[in-house]
Design a protein around this motif. Structure first.
Motif, PDB file in Angstrom:
ATOM      1  N   ALA A 273       0.832  -1.196   0.000  1.00 58.85           N
ATOM      2  CA  ALA A 273       0.000   0.000   0.000  1.00 58.85           C
ATOM      3  C   ALA A 273       0.872   1.253   0.000  1.00 58.85           C
ATOM      4  N   ARG A 274       1.957   1.232   0.753  1.00 58.50           N
ATOM      5  CA  ARG A 274       2.901   2.357   0.796  1.00 58.50           C
ATOM      6  C   ARG A 274       3.474   2.632  -0.595  1.00 58.50           C
ATOM      7  N   LYS A 275       3.829   1.581  -1.305  1.00 59.04           N
ATOM      8  CA  LYS A 275       4.375   1.741  -2.659  1.00 59.04           C
ATOM      9  C   LYS A 275       3.347   2.359  -3.598  1.00 59.04           C
ATOM     10  N   VAL A 276       2.098   1.911  -3.490  1.00 58.47           N
ATOM     11  CA  VAL A 276       1.032   2.460  -4.341  1.00 58.47           C
ATOM     12  C   VAL A 276       0.842   3.940  -4.029  1.00 58.47           C
ATOM     13  N   LEU A 277       0.811   4.298  -2.752  1.00 57.68           N
ATOM     14  CA  LEU A 277       0.638   5.698  -2.376  1.00 57.68           C
ATOM     15  C   LEU A 277       1.802   6.552  -2.878  1.00 57.68           C
ATOM     16  N   PHE A 278       3.002   6.009  -2.799  1.00 58.99           N
ATOM     17  CA  PHE A 278       4.176   6.727  -3.304  1.00 58.99           C
ATOM     18  C   PHE A 278       4.058   6.938  -4.813  1.00 58.99           C
ATOM     19  N   ASP A 279       3.646   5.907  -5.529  1.00 56.54           N
ATOM     20  CA  ASP A 279       3.445   6.026  -6.981  1.00 56.54           C
ATOM     21  C   ASP A 279       2.359   7.050  -7.307  1.00 56.54           C
ATOM     22  N   LEU A 280       1.293   7.060  -6.519  1.00 58.18           N
ATOM     23  CA  LEU A 280       0.235   8.051  -6.711  1.00 58.18           C
ATOM     24  C   LEU A 280       0.771   9.462  -6.509  1.00 58.18           C
ATOM     25  N   ALA A 281       1.573   9.653  -5.478  1.00 59.19           N
ATOM     26  CA  ALA A 281       2.162  10.964  -5.219  1.00 59.19           C
ATOM     27  C   ALA A 281       3.042  11.393  -6.390  1.00 59.19           C
ATOM     28  N   MET A 282       3.835  10.483  -6.903  1.00 53.75           N
ATOM     29  CA  MET A 282       4.682  10.806  -8.050  1.00 53.75           C
ATOM     30  C   MET A 282       3.834  11.185  -9.258  1.00 53.75           C
ATOM     31  N   SER A 283       2.733  10.473  -9.457  1.00 53.84           N
ATOM     32  CA  SER A 283       1.826  10.766 -10.557  1.00 53.84           C
ATOM     33  C   SER A 283       1.229  12.164 -10.411  1.00 53.84           C
ATOM     34  N   TYR A 284       0.769  12.483  -9.198  1.00 50.58           N
ATOM     35  CA  TYR A 284       0.240  13.822  -8.943  1.00 50.58           C
ATOM     36  C   TYR A 284       1.302  14.880  -9.247  1.00 50.58           C
ATOM     37  N   GLU A 285       2.510  14.627  -8.769  1.00 49.91           N
ATOM     38  CA  GLU A 285       3.592  15.587  -8.961  1.00 49.91           C
ATOM     39  C   GLU A 285       3.871  15.817 -10.448  1.00 49.91           C
ATOM     40  N   HIS A 286       3.952  14.745 -11.216  1.00 45.69           N
ATOM     41  CA  HIS A 286       4.236  14.854 -12.647  1.00 45.69           C
ATOM     42  C   HIS A 286       3.102  15.499 -13.428  1.00 45.69           C
ATOM     43  N   ASN A 287       1.884  15.442 -12.874  1.00 49.18           N
ATOM     44  CA  ASN A 287       0.731  16.046 -13.538  1.00 49.18           C
ATOM     45  C   ASN A 287       0.427  17.452 -13.021  1.00 49.18           C
ATOM     46  N   GLY A 288       1.355  18.007 -12.250  1.00 47.52           N
ATOM     47  CA  GLY A 288       1.211  19.384 -11.789  1.00 47.52           C
ATOM     48  C   GLY A 288       0.402  19.573 -10.523  1.00 47.52           C
ATOM     49  N   ALA A 289      -0.056  18.504  -9.914  1.00 45.60           N
ATOM     50  CA  ALA A 289      -0.824  18.610  -8.665  1.00 45.60           C
ATOM     51  C   ALA A 289       0.137  18.439  -7.488  1.00 45.60           C
ATOM     52  N   ARG A 290       1.033  19.414  -7.362  1.00 50.78           N
ATOM     53  CA  ARG A 290       2.095  19.311  -6.354  1.00 50.78           C
ATOM     54  C   ARG A 290       1.575  19.295  -4.925  1.00 50.78           C
ATOM     55  N   HIS A 291       0.495  20.030  -4.651  1.00 48.14           N
ATOM     56  CA  HIS A 291      -0.011  20.060  -3.267  1.00 48.14           C
ATOM     57  C   HIS A 291      -0.562  18.704  -2.846  1.00 48.14           C
ATOM     58  N   GLU A 292      -1.217  17.973  -3.764  1.00 45.80           N
ATOM     59  CA  GLU A 292      -1.679  16.621  -3.430  1.00 45.80           C
ATOM     60  C   GLU A 292      -0.488  15.687  -3.221  1.00 45.80           C
ATOM     61  N   ALA A 293       0.501  15.813  -4.110  1.00 43.28           N
ATOM     62  CA  ALA A 293       1.701  14.981  -3.993  1.00 43.28           C
ATOM     63  C   ALA A 293       2.398  15.232  -2.664  1.00 43.28           C
ATOM     64  N   ARG A 294       2.553  16.498  -2.331  1.00 45.39           N
ATOM     65  CA  ARG A 294       3.242  16.846  -1.093  1.00 45.39           C
ATOM     66  C   ARG A 294       2.520  16.287   0.125  1.00 45.39           C
ATOM     67  N   SER A 295       1.198  16.375   0.146  1.00 44.10           N
ATOM     68  CA  SER A 295       0.470  15.865   1.311  1.00 44.10           C
ATOM     69  C   SER A 295       0.668  14.360   1.475  1.00 44.10           C
ATOM     70  N   ILE A 296       0.740  13.634   0.357  1.00 44.59           N
ATOM     71  CA  ILE A 296       0.981  12.186   0.452  1.00 44.59           C
ATOM     72  C   ILE A 296       2.408  11.922   0.921  1.00 44.59           C
ATOM     73  N   TYR A 297       3.390  12.609   0.299  1.00 43.36           N
ATOM     74  CA  TYR A 297       4.781  12.412   0.704  1.00 43.36           C
ATOM     75  C   TYR A 297       4.950  12.676   2.192  1.00 43.36           C
ATOM     76  N   GLU A 298       4.377  13.782   2.677  1.00 44.20           N
ATOM     77  CA  GLU A 298       4.551  14.133   4.094  1.00 44.20           C
ATOM     78  C   GLU A 298       3.890  13.120   5.022  1.00 44.20           C
ATOM     79  N   ARG A 299       2.781  12.593   4.608  1.00 41.81           N
ATOM     80  CA  ARG A 299       2.097  11.603   5.449  1.00 41.81           C
ATOM     81  C   ARG A 299       2.835  10.267   5.445  1.00 41.81           C
ATOM     82  N   LEU A 300       3.532   9.970   4.346  1.00 42.49           N
ATOM     83  CA  LEU A 300       4.288   8.715   4.267  1.00 42.49           C
ATOM     84  C   LEU A 300       5.547   8.728   5.130  1.00 42.49           C
ATOM     85  N   VAL A 301       6.041   9.907   5.443  1.00 37.59           N
ATOM     86  CA  VAL A 301       7.306  10.000   6.194  1.00 37.59           C
ATOM     87  C   VAL A 301       7.141   9.489   7.595  1.00 37.59           C
TER      88      VAL A 301
END
Length: 96
Positions: free
Chosen positions: A68-96
């Motif tokens: 599940a952690r890997k999927v969430l990380f991949d989702l965050a990367m996808s958000y980041e690459h699609n310009g949704a940096r705030h969604e990506a950041r919230s996932i990255y920060e929660r994963l830490v």
């Protein structure tokens, strides 16, 4: 008498991540992971994410939580690459 070293009451004790007991029913966790994957494949992104977070946060140390952690990380990367940096950041920060 030596002074007693005290920490301020406002400073919380460090959190130790709990790893689930050996008796955790991995068949149930497998089903939860499968349900999250089904939600995701059906386009129910938010329901899938809720289930992935449940696995990561409530069942740390299990193989299902790591998947599940890997999927969430991949989702965050996808958000980041699609310009949704705030969604990506919230996932990255929660994963830490």
């Amino acid at each position: 008498m030596a002074p007693v070293k005290r920490t301020p009451a406002s400073v919380p004790a460090p959190k130790t991540p709990a790893v689930h007991e050996p008796g955790t029913d991995h068949a149930v966790l497998d089903r939860l992971l499968a349900m999250a994957q089904t939600y995701r494949s059906e386009g129910n992104q938010w329901q899938a994410m809720d289930m992935y977070w449940e696995l990561v946060e409530d069942f740390p140390g299990t193989q299902q939580a790591e998947e599940a952690r890997k999927v969430l990380f991949d989702l965050a990367m996808s958000y980041e690459h699609n310009g949704a940096r705030h969604e990506a950041r919230s996932i990255y920060e929660r994963l830490v």
